[in-house]
Each structure stands twice: as C-alpha cells, then as structure tokens.
Design a protein around this motif. Sequence first.
Motif, short mmCIF file in Angstrom:
data_model
loop_
_atom_site.label_atom_id
_atom_site.label_comp_id
_atom_site.label_asym_id
_atom_site.label_seq_id
_atom_site.Cartn_x
_atom_site.Cartn_y
_atom_site.Cartn_z
N ARG A 1 -27.04 -14.75 27.20
CA ARG A 1 -25.66 -14.56 26.76
C ARG A 1 -25.59 -14.27 25.26
O ARG A 1 -26.27 -14.91 24.46
N CYS A 2 -24.77 -13.29 24.90
CA CYS A 2 -24.45 -13.00 23.50
C CYS A 2 -23.02 -13.48 23.22
O CYS A 2 -22.34 -13.98 24.12
N GLU A 3 -22.56 -13.27 22.00
CA GLU A 3 -21.23 -13.74 21.62
C GLU A 3 -20.17 -12.65 21.68
O GLU A 3 -19.04 -12.86 21.28
N GLY A 4 -20.54 -11.50 22.16
CA GLY A 4 -19.59 -10.40 22.30
C GLY A 4 -20.07 -9.45 23.38
O GLY A 4 -21.01 -9.74 24.13
N ARG A 5 -19.41 -8.30 23.48
CA ARG A 5 -19.84 -7.29 24.43
C ARG A 5 -21.28 -6.86 24.15
O ARG A 5 -21.65 -6.69 23.00
N VAL A 6 -22.06 -6.69 25.19
CA VAL A 6 -23.44 -6.24 25.01
C VAL A 6 -23.47 -4.74 25.30
O VAL A 6 -23.22 -4.29 26.41
N TYR A 7 -23.78 -3.98 24.25
CA TYR A 7 -23.78 -2.52 24.36
C TYR A 7 -25.13 -1.95 24.78
O TYR A 7 -25.20 -0.86 25.34
N PHE A 8 -26.19 -2.69 24.49
CA PHE A 8 -27.51 -2.07 24.63
C PHE A 8 -28.56 -3.12 25.00
O PHE A 8 -28.51 -4.26 24.53
N VAL A 9 -29.53 -2.68 25.82
CA VAL A 9 -30.64 -3.54 26.20
C VAL A 9 -31.87 -2.66 26.37
O VAL A 9 -31.78 -1.54 26.87
#
Length: 493
Positions: A154-162
């Motif tokens: 989990r991140c603290e915002g939208r995840v744009y890239f992986v």
Amino acid sequence: MSTSPPEPVQAPVEDSGPSPVKTFKGHESFVWSVSFVPNGHEIVSASGDGSIRTWDIETGEESGDALLGHEEQVYSVALLLDGQRLVSGGQDKSVRVWDLGTRELVGRPWEGHSDSVFCVDVSPDGSFVASASYDSLISIWDLDSGEKVFEEMRCEGRVYFVKFSRDGSKLVTCSSDTHVRIWDWREGTLLVGPMEGHERDVASAVWTLDDKQLISAGYDSKIHRWDSETGESIGEPVVAHEETIYSLALSSDGSILASVSSDRSAKLWDASTLELLATFWHEGIALSVSFSPDNKLLATGCYDHLIYLWNVPQLEGDKQSKNDSFFDLPATVPPGENPKMQGAQTDSLTIEELLDFPATLRPPQNGPAKPAHRKRFLGRLIPRRRQRLPSEVHGGTELQESKNVKQGRLRAIRVAAAKAKKFIVVMGNGPRKRTPVENEENAEEEGEEEEEESNEEQGHSRAPDSDSDSDSVHGCCWRCCHWMCYEMVTCYL
C-alpha cells in the motif's frame, strides 16, 4: 464509476523538429500505452476507447482484429517475452490476459482492485504480474492461475506505476504522494523509501541495467536519479520538460533514456549524463513511449489518438562502444596499412591516458630505420607559459579551453575537456620534405634523445622536450586526430 486520470492540459507547439517515420491511425481516444512486440515487427497500443490494437511497423496498418473486452479505458499493456500473450489493466478495475494469436481473452478477468488499474508489469521469468491501482494498492498475481498470491502493498496515494527489477527480486512503485518506493514483493515489505525529492506526483521510473539505480519523472517536469540500495538522490534533478512527464523508457543497451510530456514533446537523453540528444514534437500531448528491441525506433502514444514512429538518431552509428566518448570512434588508417600499427583505438581512454600514448615517429627517409626513443606525447603538450581561460558554458557543457598553444614546433590548435564528453583536437605542420641541414639537425636531436633516455633510466630528472620534427604531426596519433582532421593528417609509428 471508477476514477479517471486528470485531463491533460496541452502546451503550445514549440517547434516542428524531425518528422515521424510513420503515424498509426485507428484509435478513437487517447493512446495511454505503447509497447513493441519482442520480434520488433509490431507495436501494441492501449487506448481510452477501450481497445487494444496491434500495428504492422512495415506497412503502418493495423494487424489483426482489435482486442475488445475492457468496459472502459485501457491504461496499460505489458507483453510476455514469448510475444504470444499480453497483460492489460484498465478503468474497469480489472486485469486481463490476452492471446495475440487467437485475439481472445485467456481465462476470466482478474478482479480485486476497487479502483482503476493504471499500470501492469510482468516479472522477468514470466510467472507473475504486478498491478498498480488508484486504490493505493499493488497486487501480485499468478499468471497461470490468475489468483492473487502475495499480500498487497500500500502507498499513500494513487499508484501510477509499477515495475519489476531486471533480476526480478524487487518492485518499484511511483505514486501521487510524490514518492518512489522499492519493495520486496514476495514478502510485501518496503525495502527502500519513501524516496523524497519530487515536488508533485511521480508518474514513471526505469531501472538501470544493473538494478543499482533508478531514474524517475513526473508532474514536476524533472528527471531524478536514485541509488536503489540506499534511496539517496544522485546528483541534481534535471528540469527536462516544461510540463508533466508521463512516461520514461530505457533503451535495451541502457545508453539512451526517453521521456514524453504534456508539452507535446518526446526527448532522448544520454542515460549516464542526462545530456539532451534529440527532441521530437507532436501535434498533441505525448503520453507513452517505448524503444524497439534493436533501439533503432521509438514509438510514442499521443493525446491526439495517434501513434508516432520515430528514427532514433545514430550518434551512435559513429559510436562503437558503450562509452560516450568521441575516442570510441574507429581509427582511420591509410589504405593497405595495419590499423594496429596506427594506434587504432579498441578501448575507451581518458585524456590523460591518451596524452601519455607513445608519440608517433616518421618513417626513415633513406636506408634502414635505426631504433629511436619514442617520446611521450604528454610532455610535448606542456606550454611554455600556461594560460587558463575562464570556463564557459556551451550547449549545457562547461569547457575549459587553451587555444593556439605552442610547444616547440607542435601547435595545439584546440584542447578542451568537457564534463559530458572529453576530447582533444591537435594539429601540426603537414608533411614536407626536409632539407639536408634539417636532416643533420634531426640526427643530432635523436642522439640527444637517446642520451636523455639513458639518463632518465638512471634516475636523472628531465625537462619536457620540445617537438623536433615538423614533417609529421609528431606526437599525434589516430586516437586523437581522426575525429576532426583525419583527412589532413598522416601519422607514423
């Protein structure tokens, strides 16, 4: 209805620049993702019109039927190394696997995210898929079963890239909370980060070939470089575009970095120095980018519904090694002569190493050649009175120059050391026939050189010698002169 990305704001067109090789027309909305099929003959694209399409590079036409199944926008595609399957993620919150041969969905859609899936990636061994979502989660899926197999990160915002690391052991994520993170994806634990430095959302990143560094970019228009082991920033960030950078790509040899932006441009950079190499302008916002497997072509997906194909400049065809130095150019040798006897370069050199290369000697005029001491070139280039000019910036590269420096009869026309590329240009008096007096003087000087060599071997100090021969570029070699003046210079060993 799931969340959609913010509408890009188009910047005015700054310049026409190079023209694309081809444009591919068929999508009815933004082209969010482009990728080359591993065979290098086709491009796959994903669009806001809900379709995935493949394009024949040679003809510029769509090849096969569009892959339809996503209910809303398709944001990302990732191809398997076999070139037969691809994975996609979209606004309908699902991840899907497709067979490019049959043009059909493989199995059922993978469901589990509660918001748009904006990016997908396949592990290097082709066994797992990572998905990044606007729900702040990253999921890992078994490619064969379609089951979620590891705990969510989990991140603290939208995840744009992986993106999986090249060795497959780690995973990098970029998110709207301005952070880059590196994960142990099998354990679901954070290894490095959050890395702080970006001022706004981070949209994309690439691993270097050895996985030791990361390069990232995003809405702050800057390109950042990171140590992937410590998370420390490497050097200062580069303001690369005037607007948001949406995507990065690295050539397969690791030498060139590509970036695309809402300023309507795609740019190529030296991946080591972040020196700008080329700029390609579009009619609309550039959203996605990919290199062909042979690094000769660049594909960009655009806001104007088009896919552009560009030639990657070959700076390239002149450069024969991975090093960015003009010394990597092949030596130019007179016909019929052995390149190895002309000092042809096979390895990269620093300026200091080049200057210490044995000086060239002229061929005998009459009779057999006698052994002669080969002076080191470094001593020849020491001026009588060294003049240091103020540094100046030329094209983003700081140069320190010394012009018209004379040492004996050798004339250094221009010597420059640059941060990005180091080079030296040396010219001397051209070949001419010596007079009998000069031949006699030269014989005396050669005798003095042998005596000096003997003294030097016995530990005696020696002052730098001056050039004693104006009949050739005495002390120059193909390593330094072929780039600028090989048509005018003859060098002898």
